[in-house]
Design an enzyme around this catalytic site. Structure first.
Site, short mmCIF file in Angstrom:
data_model
loop_
_atom_site.label_atom_id
_atom_site.label_comp_id
_atom_site.label_asym_id
_atom_site.label_seq_id
_atom_site.Cartn_x
_atom_site.Cartn_y
_atom_site.Cartn_z
N TYR A 66 0.85 -1.20 0.11
CA TYR A 66 0.14 0.03 -0.06
C TYR A 66 1.04 1.41 0.16
O TYR A 66 1.56 1.33 0.99
CB TYR A 66 -0.91 -0.01 1.09
CG TYR A 66 -2.04 -1.19 1.04
CD1 TYR A 66 -2.20 -1.88 0.16
CD2 TYR A 66 -2.66 -1.46 2.53
CE1 TYR A 66 -3.31 -2.92 0.22
CE2 TYR A 66 -3.74 -2.32 2.24
CZ TYR A 66 -4.12 -3.04 1.02
OH TYR A 66 -4.77 -3.92 1.14
N SER A 211 -13.07 -4.04 0.99
CA SER A 211 -14.07 -3.68 0.17
C SER A 211 -15.41 -3.66 0.54
O SER A 211 -16.39 -3.79 -0.22
CB SER A 211 -13.89 -3.82 -1.47
OG SER A 211 -12.42 -3.54 -1.78
N PRO A 212 -15.72 -3.33 1.82
CA PRO A 212 -17.09 -3.86 2.28
C PRO A 212 -18.15 -2.68 2.02
O PRO A 212 -19.33 -3.04 1.85
CB PRO A 212 -16.80 -3.64 4.02
CG PRO A 212 -15.75 -2.80 4.26
CD PRO A 212 -14.67 -3.07 2.79
N ALA A 214 -18.02 -1.53 -1.15
CA ALA A 214 -17.80 -1.59 -2.73
C ALA A 214 -16.89 -0.44 -3.22
O ALA A 214 -17.52 0.13 -4.01
CB ALA A 214 -18.95 -1.70 -3.22
N GLY A 216 -16.93 2.42 -1.90
CA GLY A 216 -17.37 3.81 -1.69
C GLY A 216 -19.05 3.65 -2.23
O GLY A 216 -19.86 4.56 -2.01
N GLY A 220 -23.75 5.44 -1.05
CA GLY A 220 -24.98 6.00 -1.47
C GLY A 220 -24.54 7.33 -2.16
O GLY A 220 -25.41 8.09 -2.73
N1 LIG Z 1 -6.48 -8.33 0.56
C1 LIG Z 1 -6.60 -7.46 -0.28
O1 LIG Z 1 -6.58 -7.86 -1.70
C2 LIG Z 1 -7.28 -6.13 -0.31
C3 LIG Z 1 -7.87 -5.34 -1.54
C4 LIG Z 1 -8.65 -4.07 -1.48
C5 LIG Z 1 -8.70 -3.89 -0.08
N2 LIG Z 1 -8.18 -4.34 1.05
C6 LIG Z 1 -8.37 -3.71 2.26
O2 LIG Z 1 -9.59 -3.45 2.57
C7 LIG Z 1 -9.66 -2.15 3.23
C8 LIG Z 1 -11.08 -1.42 2.51
O3 LIG Z 1 -11.42 -1.79 1.09
P1 LIG Z 1 -11.48 -0.63 0.10
O4 LIG Z 1 -10.52 0.38 0.77
O5 LIG Z 1 -11.16 -1.07 -1.22
O6 LIG Z 1 -12.96 -0.20 0.01
P2 LIG Z 1 -14.26 0.30 1.09
O7 LIG Z 1 -13.77 0.13 2.32
O8 LIG Z 1 -15.16 -0.39 0.35
O9 LIG Z 1 -14.04 1.83 0.36
C9 LIG Z 1 -13.34 2.79 1.02
C10 LIG Z 1 -13.62 4.21 0.37
O10 LIG Z 1 -15.04 4.59 0.50
C11 LIG Z 1 -15.13 5.95 0.82
N3 LIG Z 1 -15.63 6.10 2.31
C12 LIG Z 1 -15.50 5.24 3.09
N4 LIG Z 1 -16.29 5.49 4.44
C13 LIG Z 1 -17.02 6.46 3.74
C14 LIG Z 1 -18.02 7.43 4.50
N5 LIG Z 1 -18.35 7.18 5.94
N6 LIG Z 1 -18.68 8.37 3.91
C15 LIG Z 1 -18.50 8.49 2.51
N7 LIG Z 1 -17.28 7.68 1.94
C16 LIG Z 1 -16.82 6.72 2.65
C17 LIG Z 1 -13.78 6.61 0.58
O11 LIG Z 1 -13.58 6.90 -0.63
P3 LIG Z 1 -14.04 8.13 -1.32
O12 LIG Z 1 -14.43 9.22 -0.28
O13 LIG Z 1 -13.16 8.70 -2.33
O14 LIG Z 1 -15.38 7.80 -2.14
C18 LIG Z 1 -12.96 5.28 1.22
O15 LIG Z 1 -11.66 5.35 0.62
C19 LIG Z 1 -8.59 -1.41 2.31
O16 LIG Z 1 -8.37 -0.13 2.89
C20 LIG Z 1 -7.60 -2.37 2.68
O17 LIG Z 1 -7.00 -2.32 3.86
C21 LIG Z 1 -7.70 -5.52 0.83
#
Ligand SMILES: NC(=O)c1ccc[n+]([C@@H]2O[C@H](COP(=O)([O-])OP(=O)(O)OC[C@H]3O[C@@H](n4cnc5c(N)ncnc54)[C@H](OP(=O)(O)O)[C@@H]3O)[C@@H](O)[C@H]2O)c1
Length: 315
Positions: A66, A211-212, A214, A216, A220
């Site tokens: 990362y 990516s819980p 999805a 962002g 919504g």
């Molecule tokens: N093991 C693996 O291969 C793998 C792959 C992917 C991720 N991960 C891990 O999983 C974590 C989470 O997954 P992810 O980052 O892909 O996606 P995510 O948690 O589904 O989405 C995160 C994004 O959603 C938006 N967001 C989050 N909370 C919010 C809120 N309360 N209000 C409005 N917008 C919000 C932000 O982006 P914006 O503000 O830009 O919209 C944020 O960067 C990563 O940080 C990483 O640690 C692991």
């Protein structure tokens, strides 16, 4: 039973307890997917760390890849400044030129150096990439536990068969497979369909949901009229953003019956109800604080079923 904010869960059968919601830190230093440096920077992510700890969320997920090490460096710096105990999970990236288990121990020492720590709580294999067999990496993970460099070990992106193999190989060394971190959300339900979620429950392996939200979409805020910028804009086309709107509507509707919870809090609670440990990424204090509001309450089984149906209806 309601999830209490002070409640912790065990990571598989390992001797590590975590809050039932963690926080992902891919965003902390990554400019390619998340645009670090444009609209948010160190001040914002430090505030996200502080808000998270203040809300009682103390399980942080990072990886050596990362931001090419930036995420681990930031996390270590924030932990030292704060001084409170937290749980740190990081990951080994099995690039094809890393061929033996010695490379895993060297990579882990590199992560520990960037984090400024003697030991992490969870060390995970990021992907089940060839050519090195799963058993070799599990041997390396068991060595890492033995050397006291990590308290527990896990895998990521492993399918049913790969999880079985990892679990069996570690069992031979007397080490439990604590977790498997895979993509899982209302918009990505493969772990239910493939039987991975059931297998993890049977083997007592915690399924960590990445990516819980999805990426962002489940907040919504993204619509066909307001698509995400950058890489995500190319991943999620307007017609797909249109098709998910009925699900977003239901998330909103259900949220109103739980003291005004917002879509992201309902989407994260749905994962907790499924028995997964979600790790939403946060770029600032508001996002971290809001996501913490997924804890301390529970959706009803009928609401979970209604969300399942709305998610199934998206084609
Ligand atoms: N093991 C693996 O291969 C793998 C792959 C992917 C991720 N991960 C891990 O999983 C974590 C989470 O997954 P992810 O980052 O892909 O996606 P995510 O948690 O589904 O989405 C995160 C994004 O959603 C938006 N967001 C989050 N909370 C919010 C809120 N309360 N209000 C409005 N917008 C919000 C932000 O982006 P914006 O503000 O830009 O919209 C944020 O960067 C990563 O940080 C990483 O640690 C692991």
């Amino acid at each position: 039973m309601n999830t209490d904010l002070s409640e912790t869960i065990q990571l598989g059968k390992a001797d590590v307890r975590v809050t039932p919601l963690g926080i992902g830190t891919w965003q902390w230093g990554d400019s390619m997917m998340w645009g670090y440096g444009k609209g948010y920077a160190e001040g914002e992510i430090k505030a996200a760390f502080d808000a998270s700890v203040a809300a009682g969320i103390t399980c942080f997920d990072t990886a050596e890849m990362y931001g090419f090490g930036k995420s681990e460096r930031f996390l270590g710096k924030f932990i030292r400044a704060d001084g409170q105990p937290v749980v740190v999970a990081t990951k080994f990236f099995p690039v094809p030129w890393r061929l033996g288990k010695g490379s895993l121990l060297r990579a882990l020492r590199g992560s520990l150096k960037r984090l400024g720590m003697q030991q992490v709580d969870l060390y995970q294999i990021h992907f089940p990439l060839p050519p090195v067999p799963i058993e070799t990496w599990m041997d390396g993970l068991a060595d890492a536990v033995q050397a006291g460099l990590t308290r527990a070990v896990g895998v990521s992106n492993y399918n049913v068969e790969q999880t079985r193999r990892a679990h069996a190989a570690l069992a031979k060394r007397g080490v439990p497979l604590a977790s498997n971190q895979v993509e899982y959300s209302l918009l990505k339900r493969d772990p239910e369909r493939t039987g991975l979620l059931t297998l993890c429950q049977e083997l007592d392996v915690t399924l960590i949901a990445y990516s819980p939200l999805a990426k962002g979409l489940l907040t919504g805020k993204y619509t066909p009229e307001n698509p995400p910028a950058g890489t995500r804009g190319r991943m999620f086309r307007p017609d797909y953003l249109a098709r998910i709107q009925p699900l977003i509507g239901l998330l909103r509707e259900i949220g109103t019956t739980h003291q005004g919870k917002n879509p992201n809090q309902v989407a994260l609670n749905w994962l907790i109800c499924k028995g997964a440990l979600p790790i939403p990424g946060a770029k600032n204090a508001r996002q971290a604080q809001e996501n913490a509001g997924a804890l301390g309450w529970r959706l009803t089984p009928d609401e979970v079923a209604a969300l399942d149906a709305a998610s199934d209806a998206i084609r």
